[in-house]
Design a protein around this motif. Structure first.
Motif, mmCIF file in Angstrom:
data_model
loop_
_atom_site.group_PDB
_atom_site.id
_atom_site.type_symbol
_atom_site.label_atom_id
_atom_site.label_comp_id
_atom_site.label_asym_id
_atom_site.label_seq_id
_atom_site.Cartn_x
_atom_site.Cartn_y
_atom_site.Cartn_z
ATOM 1 N N UNK A 198 44.311 -10.301 -2.018
ATOM 2 C CA UNK A 198 44.740 -9.599 -0.808
ATOM 3 C C UNK A 198 45.802 -8.592 -1.163
ATOM 4 N N UNK A 199 45.771 -7.452 -0.513
ATOM 5 C CA UNK A 199 46.712 -6.385 -0.853
ATOM 6 C C UNK A 199 48.151 -6.731 -0.512
ATOM 7 N N UNK A 200 48.370 -7.664 0.376
ATOM 8 C CA UNK A 200 49.749 -8.062 0.683
ATOM 9 C C UNK A 200 50.232 -9.178 -0.244
ATOM 10 N N UNK A 201 49.401 -9.563 -1.219
ATOM 11 C CA UNK A 201 49.706 -10.601 -2.216
ATOM 12 C C UNK A 201 50.055 -11.940 -1.575
ATOM 13 N N UNK A 202 49.408 -12.211 -0.470
ATOM 14 C CA UNK A 202 49.616 -13.490 0.205
ATOM 15 C C UNK A 202 49.164 -14.628 -0.703
ATOM 16 N N UNK A 203 49.715 -15.790 -0.463
ATOM 17 C CA UNK A 203 49.333 -16.969 -1.236
ATOM 18 C C UNK A 203 48.814 -18.039 -0.292
#
Length: 127
Positions: free
Chosen positions: A95-100
């Motif tokens: 994901x582009x927001x670097x969610x985990x």
């Protein structure tokens, strides 16, 4: 690792999959031509094991949108690898927001899988 097995070139692509109101998913695709089928099998075993997450996730910089090796990715990600004849095809999604979080797996798996299913040499049967 790839150069040591005779692979000095790669065809790479990157795109954003925007299918919902969530932040888009970055999908990175790499197709590696290896000298022969046996070498491709050996390299495939490496990228399925110790080198799985060391594969480059490409990004498109502003300007000419040419894929370039991206910075190390720190979010939850998913990847697929396959071998077709002498080619190794690797896809990665993040994901582009670097969610985990494990809750992202179905979306990232699907995005990486779609790219994985359609990429690679379709016109070099037996090559």
């Amino acid at each position: 690792m790839l150069a040591g097995h005779g692979c000095i070139e790669v065809m790479a692509g990157v795109y954003l999959e925007q299918g919902s109101s969530n932040p888009p998913i970055l999908v990175s695709v790499s197709v590696f031509p290896l000298p022969d089928d046996a070498t491709a099998a050996n390299v495939y075993d490496l990228v399925q094991g110790e080198a799985y997450w060391r594969m480059t996730i490409w990004s498109a910089d502003d300007g000419d949108d040419t894929p370039r090796p991206g910075a190390p990715i720190s979010g939850y990600r998913w990847g697929h690898n396959r071998r077709r004849h002498r080619y190794l095809i690797c896809t990665r999604a993040v994901r582009t927001d670097r969610a985990t979080g494990d809750w992202l797996e179905p979306w990232l798996r699907a995005a990486s899988g779609r790219a994985h299913a359609i990429c690679g040499p379709q016109n070099h049967h037996g090559d």
